[in-house]
Write a protein that holds these residues in place. Structure first.
Motif, PDB file in Angstrom:
ATOM      1  N   ARG A 170      23.947  25.834 -11.276  1.00  0.00           N
ATOM      2  CA  ARG A 170      24.586  24.780 -10.203  1.00  0.00           C
ATOM      3  C   ARG A 170      26.556  25.165 -10.380  1.00  0.00           C
ATOM      4  O   ARG A 170      26.787  25.312  -9.421  1.00  0.00           O
ATOM      5  CB  ARG A 170      24.652  23.406 -10.481  1.00  0.00           C
ATOM      6  CG  ARG A 170      25.695  22.672 -11.830  1.00  0.00           C
ATOM      7  CD  ARG A 170      25.417  21.524 -12.101  1.00  0.00           C
ATOM      8  NE  ARG A 170      25.317  21.368 -13.309  1.00  0.00           N
ATOM      9  CZ  ARG A 170      25.602  20.452 -14.544  1.00  0.00           C
ATOM     10  NH1 ARG A 170      25.758  18.897 -13.908  1.00  0.00           N
ATOM     11  NH2 ARG A 170      25.848  20.406 -15.327  1.00  0.00           N
ATOM     12  N   GLY A 171      26.758  26.120 -11.639  1.00  0.00           N
ATOM     13  CA  GLY A 171      27.610  26.534 -11.752  1.00  0.00           C
ATOM     14  C   GLY A 171      28.583  26.181 -11.512  1.00  0.00           C
ATOM     15  O   GLY A 171      30.316  26.490 -10.807  1.00  0.00           O
ATOM     16  N   SER A 172      28.960  24.706 -12.355  1.00  0.00           N
ATOM     17  CA  SER A 172      30.490  24.113 -12.141  1.00  0.00           C
ATOM     18  C   SER A 172      31.051  25.022 -13.100  1.00  0.00           C
ATOM     19  O   SER A 172      32.014  24.883 -13.038  1.00  0.00           O
ATOM     20  CB  SER A 172      30.251  22.272 -12.377  1.00  0.00           C
ATOM     21  OG  SER A 172      29.462  22.643 -14.060  1.00  0.00           O
ATOM     22  N   ASN A 173      30.495  26.226 -14.050  1.00  0.00           N
ATOM     23  CA  ASN A 173      31.858  26.456 -14.861  1.00  0.00           C
ATOM     24  C   ASN A 173      31.828  27.386 -13.532  1.00  0.00           C
ATOM     25  O   ASN A 173      33.756  28.118 -13.859  1.00  0.00           O
ATOM     26  CB  ASN A 173      31.826  27.355 -15.848  1.00  0.00           C
ATOM     27  CG  ASN A 173      31.393  25.749 -17.386  1.00  0.00           C
ATOM     28  OD1 ASN A 173      32.201  25.377 -17.900  1.00  0.00           O
ATOM     29  ND2 ASN A 173      29.776  24.981 -17.125  1.00  0.00           N
ATOM     30  N   ILE A 232      29.777  30.651 -22.687  1.00  0.00           N
ATOM     31  CA  ILE A 232      29.865  29.576 -22.808  1.00  0.00           C
ATOM     32  C   ILE A 232      28.718  28.850 -23.183  1.00  0.00           C
ATOM     33  O   ILE A 232      27.526  28.966 -22.940  1.00  0.00           O
ATOM     34  CB  ILE A 232      30.817  28.573 -21.667  1.00  0.00           C
ATOM     35  CG1 ILE A 232      31.712  27.605 -22.910  1.00  0.00           C
ATOM     36  CG2 ILE A 232      29.881  28.326 -20.453  1.00  0.00           C
ATOM     37  CD1 ILE A 232      32.864  26.505 -22.067  1.00  0.00           C
ATOM     38  N   PRO A 253      27.248  25.372 -24.582  1.00  0.00           N
ATOM     39  CA  PRO A 253      27.241  23.562 -24.977  1.00  0.00           C
ATOM     40  C   PRO A 253      26.870  23.903 -26.678  1.00  0.00           C
ATOM     41  O   PRO A 253      26.262  22.468 -26.865  1.00  0.00           O
ATOM     42  CB  PRO A 253      26.842  23.002 -23.996  1.00  0.00           C
ATOM     43  CG  PRO A 253      25.232  23.975 -23.514  1.00  0.00           C
ATOM     44  CD  PRO A 253      25.552  26.143 -24.020  1.00  0.00           C
ATOM     45  N   GLN A 271      30.336  18.919 -20.705  1.00  0.00           N
ATOM     46  CA  GLN A 271      31.169  20.169 -19.605  1.00  0.00           C
ATOM     47  C   GLN A 271      32.747  19.356 -19.282  1.00  0.00           C
ATOM     48  O   GLN A 271      33.063  20.629 -18.464  1.00  0.00           O
ATOM     49  CB  GLN A 271      30.120  19.410 -18.142  1.00  0.00           C
ATOM     50  CG  GLN A 271      28.361  20.138 -18.489  1.00  0.00           C
ATOM     51  CD  GLN A 271      28.354  20.913 -17.064  1.00  0.00           C
ATOM     52  OE1 GLN A 271      28.280  20.719 -16.503  1.00  0.00           O
ATOM     53  NE2 GLN A 271      27.729  22.265 -17.185  1.00  0.00           N
ATOM     54  N   GLU A 289      34.030  21.852 -20.466  1.00  0.00           N
ATOM     55  CA  GLU A 289      34.152  23.696 -19.934  1.00  0.00           C
ATOM     56  C   GLU A 289      34.583  23.522 -19.011  1.00  0.00           C
ATOM     57  O   GLU A 289      35.176  24.878 -19.399  1.00  0.00           O
ATOM     58  CB  GLU A 289      31.723  23.676 -20.033  1.00  0.00           C
ATOM     59  CG  GLU A 289      31.653  23.316 -21.198  1.00  0.00           C
ATOM     60  CD  GLU A 289      29.726  23.899 -20.485  1.00  0.00           C
ATOM     61  OE1 GLU A 289      29.669  24.099 -21.873  1.00  0.00           O
ATOM     62  OE2 GLU A 289      29.786  23.075 -20.021  1.00  0.00           O
TER      63      GLU A 289
HETATM   64  C1  GRF Z   1      27.186  24.843 -19.541  1.00  0.00           C
HETATM   65  O1  GRF Z   1      27.177  23.691 -20.324  1.00  0.00           O
HETATM   66  C2  GRF Z   1      27.454  26.316 -20.132  1.00  0.00           C
HETATM   67  O2  GRF Z   1      27.772  25.758 -21.320  1.00  0.00           O
HETATM   68  C3  GRF Z   1      25.308  26.304 -20.723  1.00  0.00           C
HETATM   69  O3  GRF Z   1      24.850  26.185 -19.553  1.00  0.00           O
HETATM   70  C4  GRF Z   1      25.189  25.450 -18.434  1.00  0.00           C
HETATM   71  C5  GRF Z   1      25.928  25.685 -17.243  1.00  0.00           C
HETATM   72  O4  GRF Z   1      26.884  24.465 -16.217  1.00  0.00           O
HETATM   73  N1  GRF Z   1      25.785  27.558 -21.021  1.00  0.00           N
HETATM   74  P1  GRF Z   1      27.027  24.439 -14.684  1.00  0.00           P
HETATM   75  O5  GRF Z   1      26.214  25.432 -14.143  1.00  0.00           O
HETATM   76  O6  GRF Z   1      28.187  25.812 -15.411  1.00  0.00           O
HETATM   77  O7  GRF Z   1      27.120  23.788 -14.400  1.00  0.00           O
END
Ligand code: GRF
Length: 227
Positions: free
Chosen positions: A15-18, A111, A113, A174, A177
């Motif tokens: 989903r790319g939230s980071n 990253i 978790p 998250q 993160e």
């Molecule tokens: C994050 O929790 C990260 O730690 C792990 O995958 C998840 C990715 O989430 N490696 P998002 O796609 O960034 O929302």
């Protein structure tokens, strides 16, 4: 003369939230880098999010490649073509081979978790609950051929609450993160953080333990944005 900002390539599967937190940090000037490209190995939801943020995207469908070596080579070619100086894996769900990892050694971060070295691999929130851990969090580390085992740069942590479930922990981690990862990307972009053999240097001095991010509820911004 204005110095050219280093170019960051972001690689995702989901989903790319980071990714979005990193892009927003770059766009508001909190992260001294320009986002060269967002690349996914599948039809990831995060690609649309990146496009909405005005970022160039590419899809390199992993299943169309004969093996890992071929996929890794295509990913490296795309990153190089977009001029990526360093790379952030952000929810990227494939294991990268030793050739790829070696090519970008010291310029490739991920990253994870959990508070590494605890709870490598998948389902970290369930692992934390099963182990009865009092604390949990996220780690940003340099990527080496050792899965989730590269030198850790920084961590952010929280206290596990009695009512926590895997899903509540996932949401809470998250939030951390989204503040931690842009910050570490900034340290790598500016050269404050470097990989020296198996050690992490911060401002030229070796870290004997990961930096602990001083994120507290009071300093959190709504939505976890860094700016
Ligand atoms: C994050 O929790 C990260 O730690 C792990 O995958 C998840 C990715 O989430 N490696 P998002 O796609 O960034 O929302």
């Amino acid at each position: 003369m204005i110095a050219k900002l280093p170019a960051l390539g972001i690689v995702i599967s989901g989903r790319g939230s980071n990714m979005a937190a990193i892009v927003r940090a770059a766009q508001c000037g909190a992260l001294p880098a320009r986002i060269a490209v967002v690349i996914a190995d599948r039809a990831a939801a995060g690609l649309e999010l990146a496009q909405a943020l005005g970022i160039t995207t590419e899809t390199i469908p992993a299943r169309e490649f004969a093996d890992r070596t071929a996929f890794d080579a295509a990913l490296a070619a795309a990153l190089d073509q977009h001029g990526a100086d360093f790379i952030a894996l952000a929810g990227f769900m494939r294991i990268l081979g030793a050739v790829f990892v070696g090519r970008y050694r010291g310029r490739l971060i991920n990253i994870h978790p959990s508070l590494l070295p605890q709870h490598k691999g998948l389902h970290t929130h369930a692992q934390v609950l099963a182990a009865g851990d009092a604390s949990h969090g996220a780690s940003v580390h340099f990527v080496t051929p050792d899965l989730d085992g590269g030198p850790v740069i920084a961590q952010a942590s929280l206290q596990v609450q009695p009512a926590d479930t895997a899903s509540s922990l996932s949401a809470r981690v998250q939030q951390l993160e989204h503040m931690l990862y842009p910050k570490v990307c900034g340290w790598v972009a500016s050269g404050r953080v470097q990989l020296d053999g198996d050690r992490v240097l911060f401002d030229g001095l070796p870290l004997d333990q990961p930096l602990i991010d001083s994120i507290t509820p009071r300093t959190r911004h709504a939505g976890g944005a860094v700016c």
